[in-house]
Scaffold this motif. Structure first.
Motif, mmCIF file in Angstrom:
data_model
loop_
_atom_site.group_PDB
_atom_site.id
_atom_site.type_symbol
_atom_site.label_atom_id
_atom_site.label_comp_id
_atom_site.label_asym_id
_atom_site.label_seq_id
_atom_site.Cartn_x
_atom_site.Cartn_y
_atom_site.Cartn_z
ATOM 1 N N UNK A 128 6.705 8.132 -8.201
ATOM 2 C CA UNK A 128 8.111 8.379 -7.906
ATOM 3 C C UNK A 128 8.304 9.755 -7.273
ATOM 4 N N UNK A 129 8.786 9.763 -6.033
ATOM 5 C CA UNK A 129 9.115 11.024 -5.359
ATOM 6 C C UNK A 129 10.542 11.461 -5.630
ATOM 7 N N UNK A 130 11.386 10.517 -5.974
ATOM 8 C CA UNK A 130 12.787 10.785 -6.270
ATOM 9 C C UNK A 130 13.412 9.542 -6.859
ATOM 10 N N UNK A 131 14.514 9.732 -7.564
ATOM 11 C CA UNK A 131 15.150 8.610 -8.270
ATOM 12 C C UNK A 131 16.655 8.659 -8.054
ATOM 13 N N UNK A 132 17.234 7.501 -7.759
ATOM 14 C CA UNK A 132 18.677 7.422 -7.581
ATOM 15 C C UNK A 132 19.299 6.385 -8.487
ATOM 16 N N UNK A 133 20.274 6.811 -9.281
ATOM 17 C CA UNK A 133 21.054 5.885 -10.113
ATOM 18 C C UNK A 133 22.396 5.668 -9.430
ATOM 19 N N UNK A 134 22.561 4.490 -8.875
ATOM 20 C CA UNK A 134 23.722 4.139 -8.084
ATOM 21 C C UNK A 134 24.647 3.304 -8.963
ATOM 22 N N UNK A 135 25.653 3.940 -9.558
ATOM 23 C CA UNK A 135 26.537 3.258 -10.500
ATOM 24 C C UNK A 135 25.721 2.614 -11.620
ATOM 25 N N UNK A 136 24.909 3.434 -12.240
ATOM 26 C CA UNK A 136 24.020 2.999 -13.309
ATOM 27 C C UNK A 136 23.922 4.119 -14.333
ATOM 28 N N UNK A 137 23.149 3.895 -15.388
ATOM 29 C CA UNK A 137 23.081 4.869 -16.475
ATOM 30 C C UNK A 137 21.744 4.776 -17.208
ATOM 31 N N UNK A 141 10.528 15.539 -13.427
ATOM 32 C CA UNK A 141 9.994 16.588 -12.578
ATOM 33 C C UNK A 141 10.224 16.341 -11.101
ATOM 34 N N UNK A 142 11.124 15.434 -10.768
ATOM 35 C CA UNK A 142 11.457 15.101 -9.378
ATOM 36 C C UNK A 142 12.985 15.032 -9.253
ATOM 37 N N UNK A 143 13.493 15.200 -8.041
ATOM 38 C CA UNK A 143 14.955 15.161 -7.870
ATOM 39 C C UNK A 143 15.548 13.789 -8.209
ATOM 40 N N UNK A 178 0.831 -1.211 0.000
ATOM 41 C CA UNK A 178 0.000 0.000 0.000
ATOM 42 C C UNK A 178 0.866 1.262 0.000
ATOM 43 N N UNK A 179 1.957 1.221 -0.733
ATOM 44 C CA UNK A 179 2.844 2.372 -0.885
ATOM 45 C C UNK A 179 2.429 3.145 -2.130
ATOM 46 N N UNK A 180 2.007 4.382 -1.946
ATOM 47 C CA UNK A 180 1.526 5.203 -3.056
ATOM 48 C C UNK A 180 2.649 5.967 -3.743
ATOM 49 N N UNK A 181 3.683 6.320 -2.979
ATOM 50 C CA UNK A 181 4.798 7.088 -3.517
ATOM 51 C C UNK A 181 6.093 6.579 -2.885
ATOM 52 N N UNK A 182 7.167 6.592 -3.656
ATOM 53 C CA UNK A 182 8.433 6.082 -3.134
ATOM 54 C C UNK A 182 9.621 6.751 -3.821
ATOM 55 N N UNK A 183 10.725 6.709 -3.122
ATOM 56 C CA UNK A 183 12.017 7.083 -3.689
ATOM 57 C C UNK A 183 12.646 5.780 -4.168
ATOM 58 N N UNK A 184 12.980 5.701 -5.437
ATOM 59 C CA UNK A 184 13.509 4.462 -6.025
ATOM 60 C C UNK A 184 14.998 4.630 -6.287
ATOM 61 N N UNK A 185 15.806 3.738 -5.708
ATOM 62 C CA UNK A 185 17.260 3.784 -5.877
ATOM 63 C C UNK A 185 17.728 2.436 -6.410
ATOM 64 N N UNK A 186 18.432 2.445 -7.537
ATOM 65 C CA UNK A 186 18.862 1.195 -8.144
ATOM 66 C C UNK A 186 20.340 1.168 -8.477
ATOM 67 N N UNK A 187 20.970 0.031 -8.193
ATOM 68 C CA UNK A 187 22.366 -0.179 -8.556
ATOM 69 C C UNK A 187 22.457 -0.915 -9.885
#
Length: 255
Positions: free
Chosen positions: A102-111, A194-196, A75-84
């Protein structure tokens, strides 16, 4: 449904591991961030405790649908997604299809860049080699993901990464390599999100073309770009430094 672990309360952060990894690679990050956040770590198809999607190709889009199933279950409506690495490719596919979640996105050694033709051919060869002799494939490929200068002090971490790789099914290995090979260029997804967004790159990363990546996103005002003196495995090579970057980015963007 995909296997997952969760810990903590607050805004949700979803961590997606890379190829030949599983949720265990995020344990340090989960324990540290769960003080203030609800942290979910997912085993992607064919990895860890999750069954594979098919016997042929694990497309990033299909994996993102399974990630969404986990969020719906929680039941998570919004999340920060971080992927390696591969997890970053899935994160981008998720942001492409489920942008409003998506509230924010992280590319952890990704492209966000797609494979070039040389890389596509390499992935097919890797799929063939890995399924014929997985132990040798792990032994040769995984240490190469670390910066050469870090190898002497990271012997136990490398052995642990190899042990995680052995928990990946043979069909999962082949299907994931073929799926990564077919992924789309999603640079525009970052631009239009449109998100960090943060990108953490390794100065000695052999798996990501960091200069091409940096050039592709340099004019995007929503992107924070960081470089660490590591190879491709920052969560093991520089865990404290990587965590501090993520914490600072979360604070800066009020996430």
């Amino acid at each position: 449904m995909l296997y997952f672990t969760e810990k903590g309360k607050g805004n949700t952060i979803v961590f997606l591991h890379g190829f030949l990894e599983n949720h265990k690679i995020w344990e340090y990050f989960k324990n540290e961030l769960s003080v203030n956040y609800h942290v979910v770590c997912i085993d992607l198809p064919g990895h860890g405790n999750s069954a594979n999607l098919t016997n042929e190709v694990n497309r990033m889009e299909d994996i993102s649908d399974r990630v969404n199933e986990v969020l719906d279950f929680l039941n998570v409506k919004h999340a920060i997604i971080i992927g390696h690495s591969m997890g970053g490719y899935v994160s981008l596919a998720f942001a492409d299809k489920y942008k409003t979640k998506v509230n924010g996105l992280g590319l952890f050694y990704s492209t966000p860049l797609a494979d070039d033709e040389v890389k596509k051919e390499q992935r097919l060869k890797a799929a063939e080699v890995a399924t014929k002799n997985p132990k040798e494939f792990f032994r040769l490929s995984i240490p190469n993901l670390f910066a050469q200068k870090n190898l002497p002090r990271l012997k136990s971490e490398i052995e642990e990464a190899i042990s995680w790789a052995t928990q990946t099914s043979l069909v999962g290995i082949s299907a994931s390599l073929k799926g990564m090979r077919l992924r789309l260029d999603r640079t525009e997804v970052i631009k239009n999100l449109g998100k960090p967004v943060f990108v953490i790159a390794g100065e000695y990363d052999n798996a990501v073309k960091t200069e091409e990546l940096k050039k592709a996103i340099k004019d995007f005002p929503n992107v924070s770009y960081y470089t660490l003196p590591t190879g491709h495995m920052g969560m093991l090579e520089a865990p404290e430094e990587s965590l501090q970057v993520i914490k600072a980015w979360l604070k800066e963007n009020n996430l």
